[in-house]
Design a protein around this motif. Structure first.
Motif, PDB file in Angstrom:
ATOM      1  N   PHE A  50       0.821  -1.212   0.000  1.00 25.66           N
ATOM      2  CA  PHE A  50       0.000   0.000   0.000  1.00 25.66           C
ATOM      3  C   PHE A  50       0.853   1.260   0.000  1.00 25.66           C
ATOM      4  CE2 PHE A  50      -3.091  -3.092   1.531  1.00 25.66           C
ATOM      5  CZ  PHE A  50      -4.165  -2.773   0.722  1.00 25.66           C
ATOM      6  N   HIS A  51       1.962   1.230   0.724  1.00 23.99           N
ATOM      7  CA  HIS A  51       2.814   2.424   0.762  1.00 23.99           C
ATOM      8  C   HIS A  51       3.468   2.685  -0.588  1.00 23.99           C
ATOM      9  CE1 HIS A  51       2.316   3.138   5.002  1.00 23.99           C
ATOM     10  NE2 HIS A  51       2.584   1.862   5.258  1.00 23.99           N
ATOM     11  N   SER A  52       3.843   1.636  -1.282  1.00 22.22           N
ATOM     12  CA  SER A  52       4.487   1.805  -2.589  1.00 22.22           C
ATOM     13  C   SER A  52       3.476   1.991  -3.714  1.00 22.22           C
ATOM     14  CB  SER A  52       5.371   0.596  -2.903  1.00 22.22           C
ATOM     15  OG  SER A  52       4.578  -0.563  -3.048  1.00 22.22           O
ATOM     16  N   ARG A  53       2.194   1.706  -3.426  1.00 26.62           N
ATOM     17  CA  ARG A  53       1.113   1.819  -4.401  1.00 26.62           C
ATOM     18  C   ARG A  53       1.366   0.940  -5.628  1.00 26.62           C
ATOM     19  NH1 ARG A  53      -3.004   4.011  -3.255  1.00 26.62           N
ATOM     20  NH2 ARG A  53      -3.369   5.827  -2.035  1.00 26.62           N
ATOM     21  N   LYS A  54       1.853  -0.282  -5.383  1.00 30.51           N
ATOM     22  CA  LYS A  54       2.104  -1.233  -6.466  1.00 30.51           C
ATOM     23  C   LYS A  54       1.462  -2.558  -6.096  1.00 30.51           C
ATOM     24  CE  LYS A  54       6.376   0.993  -7.720  1.00 30.51           C
ATOM     25  NZ  LYS A  54       7.821   0.952  -7.650  1.00 30.51           N
ATOM     26  N   SER A  55       0.535  -3.004  -6.922  1.00 30.87           N
ATOM     27  CA  SER A  55      -0.202  -4.234  -6.635  1.00 30.87           C
ATOM     28  C   SER A  55       0.405  -5.467  -7.292  1.00 30.87           C
ATOM     29  CB  SER A  55      -1.657  -4.084  -7.084  1.00 30.87           C
ATOM     30  OG  SER A  55      -1.718  -3.934  -8.490  1.00 30.87           O
ATOM     31  N   ALA A  56       1.630  -5.353  -7.783  1.00 27.98           N
ATOM     32  CA  ALA A  56       2.255  -6.457  -8.514  1.00 27.98           C
ATOM     33  C   ALA A  56       2.350  -7.730  -7.668  1.00 27.98           C
ATOM     34  CB  ALA A  56       3.646  -6.046  -8.994  1.00 27.98           C
ATOM     35  N   ARG A  57       2.553  -7.621  -6.378  1.00 24.89           N
ATOM     36  CA  ARG A  57       2.714  -8.799  -5.519  1.00 24.89           C
ATOM     37  C   ARG A  57       1.404  -9.198  -4.837  1.00 24.89           C
ATOM     38  NH1 ARG A  57       7.303  -8.451  -1.536  1.00 24.89           N
ATOM     39  NH2 ARG A  57       6.770 -10.638  -1.431  1.00 24.89           N
ATOM     40  N   LEU A  58       0.288  -8.627  -5.250  1.00 23.04           N
ATOM     41  CA  LEU A  58      -0.993  -8.903  -4.608  1.00 23.04           C
ATOM     42  C   LEU A  58      -1.380 -10.380  -4.711  1.00 23.04           C
ATOM     43  CD1 LEU A  58      -3.497  -7.841  -3.140  1.00 23.04           C
ATOM     44  CD2 LEU A  58      -4.481  -7.311  -5.368  1.00 23.04           C
ATOM     45  N   GLU A  59      -1.275 -10.964  -5.900  1.00 21.46           N
ATOM     46  CA  GLU A  59      -1.634 -12.375  -6.088  1.00 21.46           C
ATOM     47  C   GLU A  59      -0.796 -13.273  -5.178  1.00 21.46           C
ATOM     48  OE1 GLU A  59      -3.979 -14.001  -7.737  1.00 21.46           O
ATOM     49  OE2 GLU A  59      -4.881 -12.211  -8.574  1.00 21.46           O
ATOM     50  N   GLU A  60       0.494 -12.991  -5.090  1.00 17.68           N
ATOM     51  CA  GLU A  60       1.380 -13.774  -4.234  1.00 17.68           C
ATOM     52  C   GLU A  60       0.954 -13.645  -2.765  1.00 17.68           C
ATOM     53  OE1 GLU A  60       6.049 -13.738  -2.804  1.00 17.68           O
ATOM     54  OE2 GLU A  60       5.483 -12.630  -4.609  1.00 17.68           O
ATOM     55  N   TRP A  61       0.628 -12.433  -2.335  1.00 19.59           N
ATOM     56  CA  TRP A  61       0.195 -12.218  -0.952  1.00 19.59           C
ATOM     57  C   TRP A  61      -1.108 -12.970  -0.668  1.00 19.59           C
ATOM     58  CZ3 TRP A  61      -4.009 -10.547   1.690  1.00 19.59           C
ATOM     59  CH2 TRP A  61      -3.836 -10.282   3.051  1.00 19.59           C
ATOM     60  N   ILE A  62      -2.046 -12.903  -1.606  1.00 19.62           N
ATOM     61  CA  ILE A  62      -3.327 -13.604  -1.429  1.00 19.62           C
ATOM     62  C   ILE A  62      -3.093 -15.110  -1.321  1.00 19.62           C
ATOM     63  CG2 ILE A  62      -5.494 -14.205  -2.573  1.00 19.62           C
ATOM     64  CD1 ILE A  62      -5.638 -11.297  -3.549  1.00 19.62           C
ATOM     65  N   ASP A  63      -2.236 -15.660  -2.189  1.00 18.33           N
ATOM     66  CA  ASP A  63      -1.934 -17.093  -2.114  1.00 18.33           C
ATOM     67  C   ASP A  63      -1.310 -17.457  -0.764  1.00 18.33           C
ATOM     68  OD1 ASP A  63      -2.917 -17.656  -4.631  1.00 18.33           O
ATOM     69  OD2 ASP A  63      -0.961 -17.403  -5.611  1.00 18.33           O
ATOM     70  N   PHE A 108     -10.515 -13.717   4.432  1.00 22.00           N
ATOM     71  CA  PHE A 108     -10.334 -12.355   3.933  1.00 22.00           C
ATOM     72  C   PHE A 108      -9.668 -12.367   2.556  1.00 22.00           C
ATOM     73  CE2 PHE A 108      -7.477  -8.605   3.700  1.00 22.00           C
ATOM     74  CZ  PHE A 108      -8.451  -7.628   3.588  1.00 22.00           C
ATOM     75  N   ALA A 109      -8.643 -13.191   2.385  1.00 19.94           N
ATOM     76  CA  ALA A 109      -7.927 -13.262   1.103  1.00 19.94           C
ATOM     77  C   ALA A 109      -8.832 -13.780  -0.007  1.00 19.94           C
ATOM     78  CB  ALA A 109      -6.698 -14.149   1.256  1.00 19.94           C
ATOM     79  N   ARG A 110      -9.682 -14.771   0.294  1.00 17.42           N
ATOM     80  CA  ARG A 110     -10.605 -15.283  -0.726  1.00 17.42           C
ATOM     81  C   ARG A 110     -11.604 -14.208  -1.147  1.00 17.42           C
ATOM     82  NH1 ARG A 110      -9.929 -20.090   2.240  1.00 17.42           N
ATOM     83  NH2 ARG A 110     -11.729 -19.662   3.569  1.00 17.42           N
ATOM     84  N   VAL A 111     -12.051 -13.383  -0.205  1.00 13.23           N
ATOM     85  CA  VAL A 111     -12.975 -12.292  -0.533  1.00 13.23           C
ATOM     86  C   VAL A 111     -12.268 -11.263  -1.412  1.00 13.23           C
ATOM     87  CG1 VAL A 111     -14.323 -10.387   0.426  1.00 13.23           C
ATOM     88  CG2 VAL A 111     -14.446 -12.642   1.478  1.00 13.23           C
ATOM     89  N   LEU A 112     -11.007 -10.969  -1.113  1.00 13.72           N
ATOM     90  CA  LEU A 112     -10.243 -10.038  -1.956  1.00 13.72           C
ATOM     91  C   LEU A 112     -10.141 -10.557  -3.386  1.00 13.72           C
ATOM     92  CD1 LEU A 112      -7.209  -8.916   0.241  1.00 13.72           C
ATOM     93  CD2 LEU A 112      -9.299  -7.648  -0.266  1.00 13.72           C
ATOM     94  N   ARG A 113      -9.920 -11.850  -3.526  1.00 13.77           N
ATOM     95  CA  ARG A 113      -9.764 -12.441  -4.859  1.00 13.77           C
ATOM     96  C   ARG A 113     -11.046 -12.323  -5.679  1.00 13.77           C
ATOM     97  NH1 ARG A 113      -6.389 -17.437  -4.861  1.00 13.77           N
ATOM     98  NH2 ARG A 113      -4.752 -15.953  -5.303  1.00 13.77           N
ATOM     99  N   ARG A 114     -12.213 -12.354  -5.009  1.00 11.75           N
ATOM    100  CA  ARG A 114     -13.490 -12.250  -5.743  1.00 11.75           C
ATOM    101  C   ARG A 114     -13.604 -10.944  -6.516  1.00 11.75           C
ATOM    102  NH1 ARG A 114     -17.629 -13.458  -1.119  1.00 11.75           N
ATOM    103  NH2 ARG A 114     -16.614 -15.298  -0.310  1.00 11.75           N
ATOM    104  N   ASP A 115     -13.033  -9.877  -5.962  1.00 11.75           N
ATOM    105  CA  ASP A 115     -13.132  -8.569  -6.615  1.00 11.75           C
ATOM    106  C   ASP A 115     -11.735  -7.994  -6.826  1.00 11.75           C
ATOM    107  OD1 ASP A 115     -14.398  -6.470  -7.789  1.00 11.75           O
ATOM    108  OD2 ASP A 115     -15.192  -5.602  -5.949  1.00 11.75           O
TER     109      ASP A 115
END
Length: 95
Positions: free
Chosen positions: A2-15, A28-35
């Motif tokens: 969030f501080h860097s404003r880069k979502s490139a590692r979002l999928e890895e974090w969710i996994d 929470f991670a599964r709900v994030l993946r839905r949207d």
């Protein structure tokens, strides 16, 4: 992320969160993946709806005061007891 404003590692974090073994975090991670598109935009974009939410909160507070409700009312007897609106029988009887 969030501080860097880069979502490139979002999928890895969710996994990682889903496989963490923590039930609440995995849910929470599964709900994030839905949207995922909205989540990516929230991280990447500089805009926020904070100003609008603040105005809505202010208007709700004004409306509550107009109808004679200065704050949130207790939802249950336990809530009322915790904030001191009611007392238990043992508290009411002198010891």
């Amino acid at each position: 992320m969030f501080h860097s404003r880069k979502s490139a590692r979002l999928e890895e974090w969710i996994d990682d969160a889903i496989h963490s073994g923590l039930v609440s975090l995995a849910r929470f991670a599964r709900v994030l993946r839905r949207d995922i598109d909205a989540v990516r935009n929230a991280i990447d974009m500089p805009w926020s709806n904070g100003q609008a939410e603040g105005q809505i909160n202010r208007l709700k507070t004004i409306k509550r005061s107009m109808y004679g409700r200065p704050g949130a009312e207790p939802q249950s007897a336990d809530d009322a007891h915790q904030i001191g609106l009611i007392s238990t029988q043992s508290e009411a009887e002198p010891g």
